[in-house]
Scaffold this motif. Structure first.
Motif, PDB file in Angstrom:
ATOM      1  N   HIS A 169       0.849  -1.204   0.000  1.00 16.63           N
ATOM      2  CA  HIS A 169       0.000   0.000   0.000  1.00 16.63           C
ATOM      3  C   HIS A 169       0.877   1.244   0.000  1.00 16.63           C
ATOM      4  CE1 HIS A 169      -3.667  -2.331   1.051  1.00 16.63           C
ATOM      5  NE2 HIS A 169      -4.308  -1.271   0.584  1.00 16.63           N
ATOM      6  N   LEU A 170       1.854   1.250   0.919  1.00 13.89           N
ATOM      7  CA  LEU A 170       2.724   2.435   1.051  1.00 13.89           C
ATOM      8  C   LEU A 170       3.566   2.619  -0.207  1.00 13.89           C
ATOM      9  CD1 LEU A 170       3.805   1.895   4.771  1.00 13.89           C
ATOM     10  CD2 LEU A 170       2.286   3.694   3.897  1.00 13.89           C
ATOM     11  N   LEU A 171       4.034   1.512  -0.748  1.00 14.37           N
ATOM     12  CA  LEU A 171       4.866   1.582  -1.963  1.00 14.37           C
ATOM     13  C   LEU A 171       4.091   2.203  -3.125  1.00 14.37           C
ATOM     14  CD1 LEU A 171       7.659   0.646  -3.009  1.00 14.37           C
ATOM     15  CD2 LEU A 171       6.550  -1.456  -3.785  1.00 14.37           C
ATOM     16  N   MET A 172       2.801   1.899  -3.159  1.00 12.72           N
ATOM     17  CA  MET A 172       1.967   2.413  -4.245  1.00 12.72           C
ATOM     18  C   MET A 172       1.379   3.782  -3.914  1.00 12.72           C
ATOM     19  SD  MET A 172       2.237   0.204  -6.536  1.00 12.72           S
ATOM     20  CE  MET A 172       2.773  -1.464  -6.762  1.00 12.72           C
ATOM     21  N   GLY A 173       1.840   4.373  -2.809  1.00 14.78           N
ATOM     22  CA  GLY A 173       1.355   5.704  -2.455  1.00 14.78           C
ATOM     23  C   GLY A 173      -0.035   5.705  -1.849  1.00 14.78           C
ATOM     24  N   GLN A 174      -0.449   4.563  -1.299  1.00 14.07           N
ATOM     25  CA  GLN A 174      -1.777   4.469  -0.685  1.00 14.07           C
ATOM     26  C   GLN A 174      -1.638   4.348   0.831  1.00 14.07           C
ATOM     27  OE1 GLN A 174      -2.507   1.062  -3.537  1.00 14.07           O
ATOM     28  NE2 GLN A 174      -4.602   1.738  -3.260  1.00 14.07           N
ATOM     29  N   SER A 175      -2.708   4.695   1.515  1.00 16.63           N
ATOM     30  CA  SER A 175      -2.701   4.581   2.972  1.00 16.63           C
ATOM     31  C   SER A 175      -2.735   3.110   3.369  1.00 16.63           C
ATOM     32  CB  SER A 175      -3.932   5.305   3.543  1.00 16.63           C
ATOM     33  OG  SER A 175      -4.133   4.911   4.877  1.00 16.63           O
ATOM     34  N   ALA A 176      -1.942   2.782   4.374  1.00 13.94           N
ATOM     35  CA  ALA A 176      -1.902   1.391   4.843  1.00 13.94           C
ATOM     36  C   ALA A 176      -2.797   1.167   6.052  1.00 13.94           C
ATOM     37  CB  ALA A 176      -0.471   1.022   5.187  1.00 13.94           C
ATOM     38  N   GLU A 177      -3.602   2.165   6.357  1.00 17.82           N
ATOM     39  CA  GLU A 177      -4.410   2.101   7.587  1.00 17.82           C
ATOM     40  C   GLU A 177      -5.353   0.899   7.609  1.00 17.82           C
ATOM     41  OE1 GLU A 177      -6.537   5.733   8.323  1.00 17.82           O
ATOM     42  OE2 GLU A 177      -7.662   4.819   9.960  1.00 17.82           O
ATOM     43  N   HIS A 178      -5.943   0.602   6.458  1.00 21.43           N
ATOM     44  CA  HIS A 178      -6.921  -0.498   6.416  1.00 21.43           C
ATOM     45  C   HIS A 178      -6.401  -1.696   5.638  1.00 21.43           C
ATOM     46  CE1 HIS A 178      -9.788   2.182   8.241  1.00 21.43           C
ATOM     47  NE2 HIS A 178      -9.604   3.066   7.281  1.00 21.43           N
ATOM     48  N   ALA A 179      -5.082  -1.820   5.584  1.00 15.60           N
ATOM     49  CA  ALA A 179      -4.499  -2.939   4.831  1.00 15.60           C
ATOM     50  C   ALA A 179      -4.878  -4.267   5.470  1.00 15.60           C
ATOM     51  CB  ALA A 179      -2.986  -2.795   4.797  1.00 15.60           C
ATOM     52  N   LEU A 180      -5.247  -5.217   4.611  1.00 13.47           N
ATOM     53  CA  LEU A 180      -5.639  -6.547   5.089  1.00 13.47           C
ATOM     54  C   LEU A 180      -4.849  -7.610   4.337  1.00 13.47           C
ATOM     55  CD1 LEU A 180      -9.528  -6.149   4.914  1.00 13.47           C
ATOM     56  CD2 LEU A 180      -8.169  -6.145   7.002  1.00 13.47           C
ATOM     57  N   ALA A 181      -4.789  -8.788   4.961  1.00 15.05           N
ATOM     58  CA  ALA A 181      -4.130  -9.906   4.289  1.00 15.05           C
ATOM     59  C   ALA A 181      -4.853 -10.257   2.993  1.00 15.05           C
ATOM     60  CB  ALA A 181      -4.094 -11.127   5.208  1.00 15.05           C
ATOM     61  N   LEU A 182      -6.188 -10.111   3.007  1.00 15.44           N
ATOM     62  CA  LEU A 182      -6.981 -10.475   1.825  1.00 15.44           C
ATOM     63  C   LEU A 182      -6.764  -9.541   0.649  1.00 15.44           C
ATOM     64  CD1 LEU A 182     -10.408 -11.473   3.426  1.00 15.44           C
ATOM     65  CD2 LEU A 182      -8.853 -12.945   2.186  1.00 15.44           C
ATOM     66  N   ASP A 183      -6.031  -8.437   0.867  1.00 11.91           N
ATOM     67  CA  ASP A 183      -5.771  -7.497  -0.230  1.00 11.91           C
ATOM     68  C   ASP A 183      -4.873  -8.115  -1.295  1.00 11.91           C
ATOM     69  OD1 ASP A 183      -5.525  -4.553   1.916  1.00 11.91           O
ATOM     70  OD2 ASP A 183      -7.247  -5.641   1.112  1.00 11.91           O
ATOM     71  N   ILE A 184      -4.148  -9.168  -0.916  1.00 13.62           N
ATOM     72  CA  ILE A 184      -3.244  -9.803  -1.889  1.00 13.62           C
ATOM     73  C   ILE A 184      -3.830 -11.157  -2.278  1.00 13.62           C
ATOM     74  CG2 ILE A 184      -0.918 -10.652  -2.338  1.00 13.62           C
ATOM     75  CD1 ILE A 184       0.096  -8.842  -0.132  1.00 13.62           C
ATOM     76  N   ARG A 185      -4.269 -11.244  -3.527  1.00  9.72           N
ATOM     77  CA  ARG A 185      -4.805 -12.513  -4.030  1.00  9.72           C
ATOM     78  C   ARG A 185      -4.099 -12.840  -5.337  1.00  9.72           C
ATOM     79  NH1 ARG A 185     -10.470 -10.608  -4.533  1.00  9.72           N
ATOM     80  NH2 ARG A 185      -9.605  -8.694  -3.719  1.00  9.72           N
ATOM     81  N   TRP A 186      -3.090 -13.660  -5.238  1.00 13.10           N
ATOM     82  CA  TRP A 186      -2.264 -13.987  -6.394  1.00 13.10           C
ATOM     83  C   TRP A 186      -2.857 -15.214  -7.074  1.00 13.10           C
ATOM     84  CZ3 TRP A 186       3.773 -14.225  -5.950  1.00 13.10           C
ATOM     85  CH2 TRP A 186       4.331 -14.355  -7.229  1.00 13.10           C
ATOM     86  N   LEU A 187      -3.590 -15.009  -8.126  1.00  8.90           N
ATOM     87  CA  LEU A 187      -4.307 -16.086  -8.782  1.00  8.90           C
ATOM     88  C   LEU A 187      -3.342 -17.138  -9.312  1.00  8.90           C
ATOM     89  CD1 LEU A 187      -7.253 -16.874  -9.795  1.00  8.90           C
ATOM     90  CD2 LEU A 187      -6.438 -16.128 -12.018  1.00  8.90           C
ATOM     91  N   GLY A 188      -3.623 -18.382  -8.927  1.00 10.24           N
ATOM     92  CA  GLY A 188      -2.880 -19.511  -9.487  1.00 10.24           C
ATOM     93  C   GLY A 188      -1.495 -19.735  -8.928  1.00 10.24           C
ATOM     94  N   PHE A 189      -1.051 -18.913  -7.976  1.00 10.49           N
ATOM     95  CA  PHE A 189       0.336 -19.053  -7.524  1.00 10.49           C
ATOM     96  C   PHE A 189       0.613 -20.428  -6.936  1.00 10.49           C
ATOM     97  CE2 PHE A 189       4.471 -18.209  -6.102  1.00 10.49           C
ATOM     98  CZ  PHE A 189       4.598 -18.767  -4.845  1.00 10.49           C
ATOM     99  N   SER A 190      -0.328 -20.932  -6.126  1.00  5.60           N
ATOM    100  CA  SER A 190      -0.082 -22.222  -5.472  1.00  5.60           C
ATOM    101  C   SER A 190       0.256 -23.298  -6.491  1.00  5.60           C
ATOM    102  CB  SER A 190      -1.308 -22.659  -4.684  1.00  5.60           C
ATOM    103  OG  SER A 190      -1.603 -21.719  -3.684  1.00  5.60           O
ATOM    104  N   TYR A 191      -0.507 -23.329  -7.571  1.00  8.01           N
ATOM    105  CA  TYR A 191      -0.293 -24.383  -8.566  1.00  8.01           C
ATOM    106  C   TYR A 191       0.936 -24.101  -9.426  1.00  8.01           C
ATOM    107  CZ  TYR A 191      -4.696 -26.192  -7.032  1.00  8.01           C
ATOM    108  OH  TYR A 191      -5.680 -26.710  -6.240  1.00  8.01           O
ATOM    109  N   VAL A 192       1.179 -22.839  -9.697  1.00  5.61           N
ATOM    110  CA  VAL A 192       2.406 -22.463 -10.405  1.00  5.61           C
ATOM    111  C   VAL A 192       3.612 -22.896  -9.561  1.00  5.61           C
ATOM    112  CG1 VAL A 192       3.821 -20.467 -11.032  1.00  5.61           C
ATOM    113  CG2 VAL A 192       1.443 -20.583 -11.775  1.00  5.61           C
ATOM    114  N   ALA A 193       3.523 -22.656  -8.263  1.00 14.50           N
ATOM    115  CA  ALA A 193       4.632 -23.020  -7.374  1.00 14.50           C
ATOM    116  C   ALA A 193       4.907 -24.521  -7.432  1.00 14.50           C
ATOM    117  CB  ALA A 193       4.305 -22.595  -5.945  1.00 14.50           C
TER     118      ALA A 193
END
Lengths: 474, 365
Positions: A169-193
């Motif tokens: 959030h901070l890197l992208m210039g956004q507020s991190a106040e309401h940052a959640l774990a669910l904000d990151i959803r990397w589609l297909g990563f588990s199977y790619v891994a």
């Protein structure tokens, strides 16, 4: 994925098969898969992450191919062109920002072009740097393995994911106040891994065949199985990739049937069951033993129809493309013991763990610790495997408990079966008692698995224990 | 495998799809299906009509098919017992019980009093309220409710539900209802868009089928949890400090003819009851003690409009010989929740006490 998305991809698969034969087929599959990983990546509250995560997938794939290839492959001209092609696709997707303020292929407008070009240059730099390495450097393979595991930890450990979310959030210039774990959803990563680790480990053990960059990419990001498997083996996949590809009536029929069945399972049956399946909210609200069991059984069947439905869709679509992906489910709830269940549920996952954890650990313990009791080795290996499978879903106490539940169950079942086998051999000639015995086994196994889903469905140990209490009249 | 084969497959698939589409569009399976319900069979009937904007939390959903809604209600639980004196409560969200648990609603509070007739029958109250302000919606429900052998209908209304602008603002009022009512009674409602196309029929059928199966599935959750509403943690309280605004539904002060109150619908509704007594109740409203209370009673009503409405309704009730209970200021200001017409459980109790007294006087003179 929505029904419409599936139908579009299926139609696309059919079009590819009908239009492109052996020549150009690889390129079309590559470009299709590259575009699909951008298209399917869901939007997230973190700016431009819907663009960067697919780019990261591409980066990891490129890096893994480089470290698993021989120098000959790396230097080969026919592996240079795909890199240019792949980087070109990234640039083109990035340039769609000028077509619309909303996303065209991506969920939102892609990042500024300078950033996209910078990322392409980094990827290109990496490619050329590793290209010059004279031979495969073993350390790089371990680094690759560690990088993938690192990403895995970041995505699956909730505290770490939330911290990463705040950072992004901070890197992208956004507020991190309401940052959640669910904000990151990397589609297909588990199977790619899984696919990447499979190639890295096979390279380390010398089993990996030589594959071109194009073949490698298509294998890793093959769009029918990108989001939810099945997890194929690269050597089997490449064989299908190089088969002659005229469409047969059988491919069309079988593929269509699997697609239709998959769509029905997922969007009719699973989604209906989802309305009453056990979850964190209704677990706290449900009253009565009977209703609690109903919610639990609904979850058990919902997860089966949802997952096996996705598998059917993937297999059907792949069949239309001329690929015979491995099966993932074989009537798991009709198996009479837990071992048979795990040989029938998410089969490609269990085979993967068997190949890359269970067997090596067992062998290692047997050879390194000759004094160790074989039964104890089996216990360690089974517990370790199942706990790892649990943690693959999420690094939480509940998933660990689920893994432990099955690991212990497998071990106990193995011991009991070994004990029972000589004592029940007379059943072989007694069809009716045998059928009753098998039926009881199926009931017991299904209910054991269903009870195990309590750990899986609920977020905390406390809520899980409360449900166990409700299930048994507490 | 050749192009001709593929072409034939595609043509056959297209024909099958068109046929299915046409059948679903032409054959109206909805009326028969609406009466099929797991409620009152596999799971208990709901104690209030289905309504909900957050189905995954409330295990309830807003649908438009009234037959389906009634089939899920406890009033459809088989034949009326011989020892039951059946009272149906009609009205809006105040009757339905917005923000109230099932046992806190007016119907349940009345039932908890265990009232009896002089000949020993149990007086049982059924909550057929529905959370939209529309007397037309009430009329539609009344038209169906008479089939359930009520002995008394208590119809709770407020000025907002009579205003013509609100008449059609209810999910359960379908275009076909408006068309029928316009023809039957000469009401003039906004022109209804022609919905007779095959595509529209297909989409309607698809939506109704979807509503039906979701309503059935949520029946299991209703039975398993007893939950039929999503309760927000901190609902916003009804406004007490009011605007300096003397208009009502766009009508200027004292221009009550602009309001076009649908008293006709009430008159026809009472006649539709086929001799079943219908009591009219002017439901309680919040009477604010905040800013501009001299201009407005609450968020909904400027004083001039509401006072005029009360006078008109009183006169109409006398003219028609209706049993009329004017409870407008029965509930104190503090006993309202998020709306000027939503009483708290204590507020509902006051209403229940008042109605119970009236009924006892009526049934046991």
């Amino acid at each position: 994925m929505t029904i419409l998305t599936v139908l579009i991809l299926a139609a696309f698969a059919l079009l590819i098969r009908l239009t492109f034969r052996s020549r150009g087929r690889g390129w079309v599959l590559l470009i299709a898969s590259l575009l699909v990983i951008f298209w399917l990546q869901p939007s997230m509250p973190i700016r431009n992450l819907d663009f960067w995560l697919p780019v990261l997938t591409i980066f990891l794939t490129l890096f893994s191919w480089e470290i698993t290839s021989t120098q000959e492959e790396r230097l080969s001209r026919h592996n240079f062109i795909p890199v240019v092609f792949i980087l070109g696709v990234i640039l083109l997707v990035g340039l769609t920002r000028y077509l619309s303020v909303k996303g065209v292929i991506t969920s939102f407008q892609p990042p500024p072009t300078l950033q996209v070009i910078a990322s392409i240059l980094i990827l290109a730099g990496l490619f050329f740097a590793l290209r010059l390495a004279k031979k495969t450097i073993p350390a790089l393979l371990w680094i690759g393995f560690a990088v993938i595991l690192g990403f895995f930890l970041v995505l699956k450990l909730p505290t770490l994911t939330r911290l990463t979310s705040s950072g992004l959030h901070l890197l992208m210039g956004q507020s991190a106040e309401h940052a959640l774990a669910l904000d990151i959803r990397w589609l297909g990563f588990s199977y790619v891994a899984f696919r990447l680790i499979h190639t890295i480990r096979d390279r380390q053990s010398g089993r990996l065949p030589q594959v071109t960059l194009q073949e490698y990419f298509i294998y890793i990001i093959f769009f029918p199985s990108f989001t939810a498997g099945p997890i194929d083996r690269i050597e089997r996949f490449i064989t299908d990739l190089h088969q002659p590809v005229p469409m047969t009536a059988e491919d069309l029929g079988e593929g269509g049937k699997r697609l239709a069945v998959g769509l029905f399972k997922k969007f009719a049956v699973a989604d209906i069951l989802g309305l009453i399946a056990l979850n964190a909210l209704n677990a706290a609200q449900v009253q009565g033993v009977g209703w609690t069991w109903l919610l639990l059984y609904a979850f058990a069947f919902q997860i089966y129809f949802d997952f096996s439905g996705y598998t059917d869709v993937a297999i059907g679509m792949a069949r239309w493309l001329g690929f015979r992906l491995p099966e993932n489910f074989n009537h798991p709830y009709l198996k009479s013991n837990l071992t048979l269940f795990w040989n029938s549920w998410h089969m490609t996952l269990t085979q993967w763990f068997r190949s890359y954890f269970f067997n090596p650990v067992t062998r290692s313990l047997r050879s390194a610790r000759k004094s160790l009791n074989p039964t104890f080795i089996l216990l360690i290996a089974q517990l370790g495997t199942m706990v790892l499978i649990g943690l693959w879903h999420g690094i939480t106490w509940n998933f660990a408990a689920w893994g432990l539940w099955h690991g212990l169950g497998l071990f106990i079942q193995n011991r009991v079966s070994t004990w029972l086998r000589p004592r029940t051999s007379w059943l072989d000639n007694q069809p009716v008692p045998k059928a009753i015995f098998t039926g009881l086994g199926i009931l017991l196994t299904f209910n054991y698995v269903a009870l195990g889903w309590v750990w899986f469905a609920l977020p905390t140990l406390q809520s899980s224990l409360t449900i166990f209490g409700k299930l048994f009249g507490g | 495998m050749n192009g001709k084969f593929i072409r034939n497959i595609l043509i056959k698939t297209a024909i099958l799809l068109v046929a299915a589409f046409t059948v679903l569009g032409l054959v109206n399976v909805v009326p028969s299906l609406a009466r099929v319900s797991i409620y009152n069979h596999l799971v208990p009937g709901r104690v209030r009509l289905p309504y909900g904007d957050t189905p995954t939390k409330s295990y309830n959903l807003t649908i438009s098919n009234l037959e389906m809604m009634l089939a899920s209600h406890v009033i459809s639980a088989g034949k009326k017992p011989t020892d039951e004196y059946r009272v149906v409560l009609l009205g809006d969200s105040s009757i339905w019980g917005f923000l109230l648990q099932p046992e806190q609603t007016l119907a349940d509070q009345l039932n908890s009093k265990d009232l009896r007739t002089h000949d020993g029958k149990r007086i049982v109250f059924y909550n057929l309220g529905y959370p939209t302000l529309s007397v037309l919606k009430d009329y539609l429900i009344l038209g169906k409710v008479v089939n359930y052998q009520p002995d008394l209908i208590i119809w709770s209304i407020t000025l907002e539900s009579l205003a013509e602008k609100n008449a059609v603002q209810s999910p359960m009022i379908e275009p076909s209802d408006l068309e029928r009512l316009s023809t039957q009674f000469g009401f003039s409602f906004p022109a209804v868009q022609n919905q007779s196309s095959l595509l529209a029929s297909f989409m309607d059928t698809r939506r109704t089928l979807s509503d039906w199966y979701r309503l059935q599935m949520y029946g299991f959750m209703w039975a398993a949890t007893g939950i039929d509403q999503d309760y927000p943690l901190n609902p916003t309280l009804a406004q007490r400090d009011l605007e300096v605004d003397t208009t009502f539904e766009g009508c200027k002060e004292n221009d009550f003819s602009c309001v076009q109150a649908l008293y006709d619908v009430m008159e026809i509704g009472v006649k539709t009851a086929n001799g079943v007594p219908v009591w009219i109740v002017n439901e309680p409203i919040l009477e604010s003690s905040g800013l501009n209370r001299d201009i407005r009673y609450n968020f909904y009503y400027p004083r001039w409009a509401y006072d005029r409405y009360r006078n008109d309704l009183d006169a109409l009730a006398k003219e028609m010989g209706w049993t009329y209970l004017d409870l407008w200021n029965l509930v104190p200001e503090d006993e309202f929740t998020n709306s000027a017409i939503h009483p708290t459980p204590a507020g509902e109790k006051l209403i229940a006490d008042s109605i119970a007294k009236q009924i006892e006087g009526y049934l046991n003179p």
